[in-house]
Design a protein around this motif. Sequence first.
Motif, PDB file in Angstrom:
ATOM      1  N   UNK A  68      35.148  35.364  43.391  1.00  0.00           N
ATOM      2  CA  UNK A  68      35.392  35.743  42.216  1.00  0.00           C
ATOM      3  C   UNK A  68      34.301  36.355  41.076  1.00  0.00           C
ATOM      4  N   UNK A  69      33.571  36.307  40.808  1.00  0.00           N
ATOM      5  CA  UNK A  69      32.563  36.818  40.289  1.00  0.00           C
ATOM      6  C   UNK A  69      32.440  38.233  41.080  1.00  0.00           C
ATOM      7  N   UNK A  70      32.216  37.802  42.456  1.00  0.00           N
ATOM      8  CA  UNK A  70      32.079  39.402  43.060  1.00  0.00           C
ATOM      9  C   UNK A  70      33.718  40.391  42.774  1.00  0.00           C
ATOM     10  N   UNK A  71      34.139  39.672  42.946  1.00  0.00           N
ATOM     11  CA  UNK A  71      36.037  40.698  42.485  1.00  0.00           C
ATOM     12  C   UNK A  71      35.644  41.202  41.675  1.00  0.00           C
ATOM     13  N   UNK A  72      35.195  40.202  40.427  1.00  0.00           N
ATOM     14  CA  UNK A  72      35.144  40.598  39.346  1.00  0.00           C
ATOM     15  C   UNK A  72      34.580  41.690  38.677  1.00  0.00           C
ATOM     16  N   UNK A  73      33.264  41.672  39.010  1.00  0.00           N
ATOM     17  CA  UNK A  73      32.166  42.827  38.992  1.00  0.00           C
ATOM     18  C   UNK A  73      32.595  44.179  39.583  1.00  0.00           C
ATOM     19  N   UNK A  74      32.848  43.921  40.703  1.00  0.00           N
ATOM     20  CA  UNK A  74      34.356  45.049  41.594  1.00  0.00           C
ATOM     21  C   UNK A  74      35.406  45.613  40.557  1.00  0.00           C
ATOM     22  N   UNK A  75      35.911  44.680  39.993  1.00  0.00           N
ATOM     23  CA  UNK A  75      37.203  45.697  39.003  1.00  0.00           C
ATOM     24  C   UNK A  75      36.970  45.810  37.818  1.00  0.00           C
ATOM     25  N   UNK A  76      35.258  44.709  37.037  1.00  0.00           N
ATOM     26  CA  UNK A  76      35.169  45.641  35.444  1.00  0.00           C
ATOM     27  C   UNK A  76      35.014  47.356  35.541  1.00  0.00           C
ATOM     28  N   UNK A  77      34.157  47.476  37.180  1.00  0.00           N
ATOM     29  CA  UNK A  77      33.537  48.744  37.573  1.00  0.00           C
ATOM     30  C   UNK A  77      34.476  50.080  37.555  1.00  0.00           C
ATOM     31  N   UNK A  78      35.712  49.029  37.491  1.00  0.00           N
ATOM     32  CA  UNK A  78      36.255  50.697  38.146  1.00  0.00           C
ATOM     33  C   UNK A  78      37.357  50.813  36.672  1.00  0.00           C
ATOM     34  N   UNK A  79      37.090  52.062  35.959  1.00  0.00           N
ATOM     35  CA  UNK A  79      37.216  52.249  34.990  1.00  0.00           C
ATOM     36  C   UNK A  79      39.459  52.426  34.968  1.00  0.00           C
ATOM     37  N   UNK A  80      39.380  52.020  33.625  1.00  0.00           N
ATOM     38  CA  UNK A  80      41.148  51.712  33.719  1.00  0.00           C
ATOM     39  C   UNK A  80      41.594  50.378  34.721  1.00  0.00           C
ATOM     40  N   UNK A  81      40.430  49.322  35.295  1.00  0.00           N
ATOM     41  CA  UNK A  81      40.550  48.867  35.518  1.00  0.00           C
ATOM     42  C   UNK A  81      40.170  46.698  34.753  1.00  0.00           C
ATOM     43  N   UNK A  82      41.707  46.714  33.768  1.00  0.00           N
ATOM     44  CA  UNK A  82      40.185  45.786  33.165  1.00  0.00           C
ATOM     45  C   UNK A  82      40.513  44.538  34.013  1.00  0.00           C
ATOM     46  N   UNK A  83      39.736  43.546  33.418  1.00  0.00           N
ATOM     47  CA  UNK A  83      39.762  42.062  33.669  1.00  0.00           C
ATOM     48  C   UNK A  83      41.119  41.489  34.108  1.00  0.00           C
ATOM     49  N   UNK A  84      41.731  41.694  32.854  1.00  0.00           N
ATOM     50  CA  UNK A  84      42.889  40.502  33.147  1.00  0.00           C
ATOM     51  C   UNK A  84      44.286  41.567  34.500  1.00  0.00           C
ATOM     52  N   UNK A  85      43.466  42.835  34.852  1.00  0.00           N
ATOM     53  CA  UNK A  85      44.443  43.847  35.683  1.00  0.00           C
ATOM     54  C   UNK A  85      43.565  43.039  37.084  1.00  0.00           C
ATOM     55  N   UNK A  86      42.554  42.771  37.455  1.00  0.00           N
ATOM     56  CA  UNK A  86      41.689  42.288  38.381  1.00  0.00           C
ATOM     57  C   UNK A  86      41.730  41.061  38.425  1.00  0.00           C
ATOM     58  N   UNK A  87      42.071  39.835  37.491  1.00  0.00           N
ATOM     59  CA  UNK A  87      42.709  38.024  37.396  1.00  0.00           C
ATOM     60  C   UNK A  87      44.511  38.497  37.959  1.00  0.00           C
ATOM     61  N   UNK A  88      45.093  39.548  37.344  1.00  0.00           N
ATOM     62  CA  UNK A  88      46.361  39.120  38.214  1.00  0.00           C
ATOM     63  C   UNK A  88      46.046  38.965  39.466  1.00  0.00           C
ATOM     64  N   UNK A  89      45.464  40.720  40.477  1.00  0.00           N
ATOM     65  CA  UNK A  89      45.094  40.879  41.894  1.00  0.00           C
ATOM     66  C   UNK A  89      45.011  39.355  42.337  1.00  0.00           C
ATOM     67  N   UNK A 134      41.563  27.815  39.837  1.00  0.00           N
ATOM     68  CA  UNK A 134      40.939  27.703  38.351  1.00  0.00           C
ATOM     69  C   UNK A 134      39.962  29.013  38.418  1.00  0.00           C
ATOM     70  N   UNK A 135      38.594  28.168  39.124  1.00  0.00           N
ATOM     71  CA  UNK A 135      37.435  28.439  39.782  1.00  0.00           C
ATOM     72  C   UNK A 135      37.228  30.122  40.413  1.00  0.00           C
ATOM     73  N   UNK A 136      37.787  31.136  40.868  1.00  0.00           N
ATOM     74  CA  UNK A 136      38.498  31.512  41.078  1.00  0.00           C
ATOM     75  C   UNK A 136      38.591  32.632  40.270  1.00  0.00           C
ATOM     76  N   UNK A 137      39.846  32.470  39.197  1.00  0.00           N
ATOM     77  CA  UNK A 137      40.487  33.227  38.188  1.00  0.00           C
ATOM     78  C   UNK A 137      39.170  33.213  37.381  1.00  0.00           C
ATOM     79  N   UNK A 138      38.572  31.950  36.571  1.00  0.00           N
ATOM     80  CA  UNK A 138      38.239  32.370  35.513  1.00  0.00           C
ATOM     81  C   UNK A 138      36.079  32.790  35.899  1.00  0.00           C
ATOM     82  N   UNK A 139      35.412  32.906  36.869  1.00  0.00           N
ATOM     83  CA  UNK A 139      34.972  34.212  37.632  1.00  0.00           C
ATOM     84  C   UNK A 139      35.017  35.117  37.996  1.00  0.00           C
TER      85      UNK A 139
END
Lengths: 504, 164
Positions: free
Chosen positions: A23-44, A58-63
Amino acid sequence: MDTILASLPYLLEPSILIAAMIGVTWGILGGAMPGISPSITMALLLPFTYTMEPTAAIVLLASTYIGAEYGGSVPAILIRTPGTNAAAATVLDGYEMNKQGKAGLALGISLYSGFIGSMIGLALLMLLSKPLAGVALAFTPPAYFALGILGLSVIATLSGDSLVKGLIAALLGLMVATVGTDPVTGSNRFTFGSSDLLGGIEPVMIMVGLFAMSELLAQASKRDDINKIRSRPKIEFPGRHLAKRLIRPQLLGAGIGSFEGVMPGAGGTIASFMSYNEARRWSSKPDEFGKGSPEGIAAPETANNAVAETALVPLLSFGIPGSNSTAILLGGFLIHGLQPGPMLFQRSADVISGLYAGLFVAIVGMVVMGLAMLPICIWMVNRPRPYLNAFILALILSGIYSIHGSLFDVGIMLTAGLVGFFMRILRFPFLPTVLGLVLGYLVESNFRRSLVLSGDDYTVFTNDWISLGLLTVAALFIAGSIIKRAAAAWRRDERAAFSEGSEG
Amino acid sequence: MITRDAVGGLAAIGLGACYLYFASQMRASSLADSFGPQGMPLVYGWLMLGLGVVLVLQWLVATSRSSSETRQAAHADAWRGQGRKILRAGGLFGLAAAYLPIVQTLGYLPSMALLTFAVALYLGAPLTWRPVAIGIGGAIVLWLIFVQLLGVPMPRGILSAFGL
């Protein structure tokens, strides 16, 4: 102390550890992409959680949420483009430090401050959530109805410039929530003879459509190039002297971030800018702000990471999502038949303990993965958008189909994406729609159950003290927001009249 | 001057009216409570209709208070380039929608490769070996994740004889 002890065994649970790290790895990658917000990263990720064990899901999404808050600072510092809205304040001094050849130190301050903010946020989450949910056993159908109304009242602060538009968006969600089987009589509503609609429309289809699909459609309509990262910095953590200097802005950021996180509707962006301003006000070197001040990175990054944890307080305690990201997390709970709110701590205490342990692992993992993932983040940000977006679309279509093996679901998601695209053009906010969608059933079923139990006596909602209290808070929330809007409109009118007069 | 608020208000009125029509068609069951299954939908429908009217009225008031030059400038500013944007987004939506019938015929792997390739080209990738490679490679990666790793039974088409 009991909360910590209950969470400890989950620190050794492999599924929690793996989910937190992914989760945290995916989040860092998603957050680093301009235009891809945390919510979109989580929605994917939402469709993938169907097949997972509830706590790990739940841990995956929150991380992911935690990782995305740090990830957003990477392009903010390196290309002056915040990866997330909450990282916008980090641009001010982060990019200046980059220009001075201190990009590695700026990223290190961001990561270190994010760690501090997240840890303080997690401590507050563990401290506040359970006592707030402690009134659980006293909840009756009228109280649940009032809780739903309190959740919907958040719309007053989430509606952007127009309260009317926010209410229309919320009604859209409430209308979608009425599709399917009626909660009291079991009769069919708005199914138009389709067996696919009998079970209603699951929030995940609408969320993925509104957030992720509409973003792809919006990006397809723009087709502008993004800046590329040319440098190859290495993360450098602050030394003892600098770390001492950063304590004050970090404490300010943690305080403001925690407060804003607990307040539904406030969010990380407001917290970041507020803490940036306060850090400048209280700094011994205020002139450095905007010219590459380390404090100008520490304060907002501590704040937005504190928000990522404390935003879970209203979600876990009352089932009220105060931001897009927590709305997606609520979707994750609902997928597994878990209803966040007062009873969650009674019925699924194991999920809560696992979540706390997973968040702790994710925060530590954020530091490790933040160091390891920087070259990959830079590589990802530099990928041509057409390929990346084509792959994201393929991922969304596959993910939604995999939930029930139904192309009808994919059609619903695409329709929601199209509606979301037009909502963007017409400037309607999304979050009220999601709130209406996830709270619609709670509001309607408990409203009608209350009336059935009381023999159609409407005073049942004011006779129950919890219901009365929650409805009063909701009314105050709405009234406060309306007064604030009216005052802002009045000030604008005065300014407009003055400027028209002076031009005339 | 038709603003975004006006279009949003009219859309809300249209949606509210349609929703109200279908809500009013619901038959109340003899088992129903006093509020009934149509109770909330009727409330939502009227509220949507009412808020749509409020949004349109706000637009009318704002229009009547502004000068014609301001109105024209605001109109041009509000809608400049929107038609092109909607068409471009519509093209991507069309490609995604076309995937639905295609996947039932061709099966998951070929249609996903085709979709990724077509979308990359549509979004501006040059017609070289790269979009072809990314289309095929991306489809294989997704097939490995969903079919092989997660065990999701994806639609099978012309390649079903090969177990794909």
